[in-house]
Scaffold this active site. Structure first.
Site, PDB file in Angstrom:
ATOM      1  N   HIS A  67       0.833  -1.206   0.000  1.00  0.00           N
ATOM      2  CA  HIS A  67       0.000   0.000   0.000  1.00  0.00           C
ATOM      3  C   HIS A  67       0.865   1.253   0.000  1.00  0.00           C
ATOM      4  CE1 HIS A  67      -2.275   3.276   1.991  1.00  0.00           C
ATOM      5  NE2 HIS A  67      -3.274   2.826   1.257  1.00  0.00           N
TER       6      HIS A  67
ATOM      7  N   CYS B  61      -4.845   0.121 -16.044  1.00  0.00           N
ATOM      8  CA  CYS B  61      -4.679   1.145 -15.001  1.00  0.00           C
ATOM      9  C   CYS B  61      -3.959   0.605 -13.766  1.00  0.00           C
ATOM     10  CB  CYS B  61      -6.033   1.724 -14.598  1.00  0.00           C
ATOM     11  SG  CYS B  61      -7.161   0.502 -13.908  1.00  0.00           S
TER      12      CYS B  61
END
Length: 901
Positions: A463, A839
């Site tokens: 993350h 993406c």
């Protein structure tokens, strides 16, 4: 039997078909220079084939090779007019060992082979310089004994020091010939004592001994280890090159230097480099700075240095010719002996990323290469270094830990252990580094206000890494040698303990964590880099968009040339401080009415965000993904935060904790998220769609540019899921257009991130206006690997050769890539005009972009600071495919692999 020895001299060279394999890098390069009629010392190279022949008789050189060496020496005597062991004008040789690929552990160069007790006197008389002759003899004795007899050079220092003391020299070395002779005699005695053999006085035996020892160095432990590590075959072999000595260390009419064909500060054609006179360092005197080739007659430094002792115009011409031959900026090693110039090595010059861009532009301007070739000269990933701050001087820095280089650039700041502390410090105008064991979605605001992020756990696709790259912040992850005690507020590195407020520096390009601040700079290369990007934009086919949620990210991406937003993750907008309470009220509401009331509070925020993004993009496509993560990610964690939120909402802590527990999932990645949330709670879709459509109408009125929003539904696996969500979006669109009295064009598509969606891509394409392959989650679901946990073992997989690269960084062509290709084929079979893009993180990876170009995708989307990387990579992919079909379009020779190192 293939030819064992190949000769070379200026204007003539015997070059086998695969010169690099047969002659090694050193021999092949000298042969090339000679063939180009450039001044080289004449000599010969014993081939790798001869080494293989000798390897079958390891105790002595084959008789045929000994004969061939004698023949080559005789040829060299005829060429030079000197004689090996001659009574006058003795021939001396420099012997250099090499291989196709430079390998550590091979024999070092041995100079002055041919010196003995008689020829040293002859050379001294010829040059009128006994000191130089005997210094050369001393050097030869040490290097020969080191290579052939394995005597440590440090032992000679002891012998030298003993003789200095016994002889009572006034200086640091002998001053008279008789003192030199005594030292040489002592060296001979020492060598015979240690080796049990005298040093050969016969020059030919010296040469053969050096060749045999050079051959044996292939089996040195260091060379073996290097070959094993780099997969170099055991029988690849080495070569040995011998050439006439150049007396480049004798006086101010001699020296050693290195010249470049370009001024790397400007990229323009100019003879630049350095030269050391009479044995001095070649870095002491620089020449040619800023002067174009052809205008330099000599050089000096403020009149303090003597003139260059050879023809510098000739040097400039030689270097320019080599640049034209290679089609690239070159670097040349040269020597000057008694004012005569010799070239010894040439290579395509090494350069920094900034220099590479300058030089590529310069070569185009000089019509040596075309624009396409200039693009191919650039390593796309190196551009990261040009767009982020870098550490200026590392000499005095103390590295206290090292992790993974997760997001490029360097940053210094005070340690902040929580998002709240980071926001507070940033609000006071202080630079901070957010330090966490690992980051979570609720840390997003703290990451935005920090100069950089450091995490103890996690990999390059964690993350922290993904978000940091997206917002252009330096990040180091997986710094496992450091220890973070969050409760006590301490970061420990060995015996060193740091607390909140202490200053550290992180380097996201190297993974280093440094104590204290560091001087940083942001390279400025706007002009050349902008031109290179123009070249790339003319060459590429794929559109390059960006992943962005904030105005700052969108503006940065536009500045870097992004052609729209390919992914706007709306959940990131909800993590900002003034929106979290409303989001939590929506999640904790007992019924739909309560959820709609909370969502009504969020509507103005969402609408405002979208208006700004639409205006920044000024009519370019903006793809907005509906809410994706599971709802529990927005709820408080830990007893203290739960107590605070319970008090804020006026509910019991036990009730809130119970509600949070019910929302938690065993495997959130595969749980209640994406389109599943939209189906369970369609009111979320309706509010987000309303915010998008109202913002589009408002932005179009403000800017005058047509806005065509693209709404992306995440995690679709069933056509019926997309049917359901799209129906709600269409209903809201009709309502908004009726309320505003204005028509609106929009598109609804989906993120393809599940294998089932690919298998059913033909059916889903009946409903979708576009597909965007979400390669992060697609890789997770194809491999069955959690991206956040993969760092624990994927590095081991790479090290042991199970995988070539982390599939979360570069697309797995054989698995994930094969599925993407299948999805493309099935979607276009149903709907030929469907827009297809990517993406995920791989949208900014050059190797992945090359695959996406081959697959026929329409666009890639990546983090703002990777947009230039993607533009170059997309251009390179298009050029390579075009060349494979039509052949190269290079004006000059292009970048040929040089024969030198």
């Amino acid at each position: 039997m293939a030819k064992r020895i190949h000769t070379f001299r200026q204007g003539s060279a015997e070059r086998p078909a695969d010169a690099l394999e047969a002659l090694g890098s050193k021999g092949a390069n000298l042969a090339l220079l000679a063939a180009l009629d450039l001044p080289v010392p004449p000599g010969f190279t014993i081939t790798s084939g001869a080494w293989r022949e000798a390897s079958s008789t390891p105790n002595e050189l084959p008789a045929g090779l000994r004969v061939d060496v004698g023949t080559a020496v005789k040829w060299l005597e005829d060429v030079t007019g000197r004689v090996f062991d001659g009574a006058t004008r003795p021939l001396l040789l420099a012997v250099r060992t090499g291989a196709r690929t430079p390998i550590p552990g091979l024999a070092e160069t041995v100079l002055d082979v041919g010196l003995n007790d008689r020829t040293v006197e002859t050379i001294a008389a010829e040059l009128g310089d006994a000191g130089f002759a005997f210094r050369s003899y001393r050097r030869f004795l040490e290097s020969f004994a080191g290579l052939v007899f394995g005597i440590d050079g440090a032992e000679f220092e002891d012998v030298f020091e003993a003789e200095r003391l016994d002889g009572g020299w006034n200086g640091v070395e002998p001053g008279e010939a008789r003192e030199w002779r005594r030292l040489v005699s002592r060296y001979h005695a020492f060598i015979e004592e240690v080796a049990g053999l005298p040093l050969p006085q016969s020059p030919i035996e010296q040469l053969l001994s050096v060749v045999e020892a050079s051959f044996s160095s292939w089996r040195s432990p260091l060379a073996r280890s290097f070959r094993t590590l780099h997969g170099i075959p055991e029988n690849a072999g080495l070569s040995v090159t011998a050439h006439a000595m150049i007396f480049n260390e004798r006086d101010m009419n001699s020296g050693t230097g290195r010249a470049r064909s370009r001024d790397f500060a400007t990229g323009r054609a100019a003879l630049t480099g350095e030269f050391g006179f009479g044995g001095r360092s070649a870095t002491e005197t620089r020449f040619g700075e800023g002067g174009p080739i052809g205008e330099l007659a000599d050089f000096a430094r403020a009149g303090a240095e003597p003139a260059f002792p050879a023809d510098i115009q000739a040097l400039a011409a030689h270097v320019a010719r080599l640049e034209a031959h290679f089609g690239d900026a070159v670097e040349v090693d040269f020597m000057v002996g008694d004012s005569e110039l010799f070239l010894l090595q040439s290579r395509v010059a090494k350069r920094s990323p900034a220099e590479a861009v300058r030089i590529a532009i310069g070569l185009v301007e000089d019509d040596l290469i075309d624009e396409d070739e200039a693009i191919l000269r650039i390593d796309p990933t190196s551009l990261d270094q040009l767009l982020h701050p870098a550490i200026v001087n590392r000499d005095s820095l103390q590295v206290i830990g090292k992790g993974l280089p997760a997001s490029p650039g360097a940053a210094s700041g005070a340690i902040a252990f929580t998002t709240e502390d980071a926001r507070r410090a940033a609000g006071e105008g202080r630079a901070v580094i957010l330090v966490r064991n690992e980051t979570h979605p609720e840390d997003i605001h703290g990451m935005h206000v920090s100069e950089g992020i450091l995490t103890i756990r996690g990999g390059t696709t964690s993350h922290a890494a993904v978000v940091a790259r997206g917002i252009g912040k330096p990040c180091v992850t997986g710094a496992g040698a450091l220890r973070l005690d969050a409760a006590r507020g301490l970061l420990t590195a060995g015996t060193l303990s740091l607390k909140a407020g202490d200053t550290i520096t992180i380097d996201g390009s190297s993974g280093e964590v440094i104590l204290g601040g560091a001087e940083l700079e942001r390279p400025s290369l706007a002009g050349e880099l902008a031109r290179l990007m123009d070249f790339a934009d003319r060459a590429r086919r794929m559109v390059v968009r960006t992943n962005a949620e904030t105005p700052a990210e969108a503006r940065a991406a536009r500045a870097f040339g992004a052609e729209g937003i390919g992914l706007c993750r709306t959940e990131h907008m909800f993590f900002q401080g003034d929106r979290v309470p409303a989001m939590r009220r929506m999640i904790l509401a007992p019924d739909e009415k309560g959820r709609r009331e909370a969502l009504a509070e969020l509507l103005p925020f969402q609408r405002s965000d979208f208006v700004e993004l639409f205006e920044i993009m000024a009519g370019l496509p903006v793809t907005i993904r509906l809410l994706d993560p599971p709802l529990h990610e927005f709820l408080p964690k830990g007893e203290a935060e739960i107590a605070e939120v319970a008090s804020q909402f006026g509910i019991e802590e036990r009730v809130l904790a119970d509600r949070i527990a019910k929302l938690e999932e065993f495997n959130p990645m595969l749980g209640h998220r994406g389109c599943r949330l939209a189906i369970s709670h369609p009111e979320i879709v309706e509010v987000q769609a309303r915010a998008i459509f109202e913002a589009a109408i408002e932005a179009e009125k403000r800017s005058g540019a047509a806005v065509v929003p693209e709404i992306m539904v995440p995690l679709v696996g069933l056509k019926a899921e997309l049917d359901f969500v799209k129906a709600r979006v269409d209903e809201v669109a009709q309502l908004v257009m009726a309320e505003r009295g204005q028509s609106l064009d929009y598109r609804v598509g989906t993120m393809i991130e599940l294998p089932r969606a690919i298998v059913r891509a033909d059916a889903i394409a009946e409903v979708a206006d576009f597909f965007s392959f979400g390669t992060n989650d697609l890789t997770q679901t194809v491999f069955g690997i959690s991206r956040d946990d993969a760092a624990n073992f994927l590095s081991t997989y790479e090290r042991k050769g199970i995988i070539a690269r982390d599939p979360f960084q570069s697309v797995d062509v054989e698995g994930v890539g094969e599925l993407i290709a299948l999805g493309v084929e099935k979607a276009r079979r149903t709907r030929p005009d469907i827009v297809l893009g990517v993406c995920g993180e791989q949208g900014g990876d050059p190797a992945s972009i090359a695959f996406f170009e081959q697959t026929g995708l329409d666009y890639v989307s990546c983090s703002p600071f990777r947009v230039p990387v993607a533009r170059i990579a997309a251009a390179q992919a298009a050029i390579r495919i075009s060349r494979s079909l039509k052949g190269p379009g290079v004006k000059g020779r292009g970048r040929l692999a040089p024969a030198g190192e």
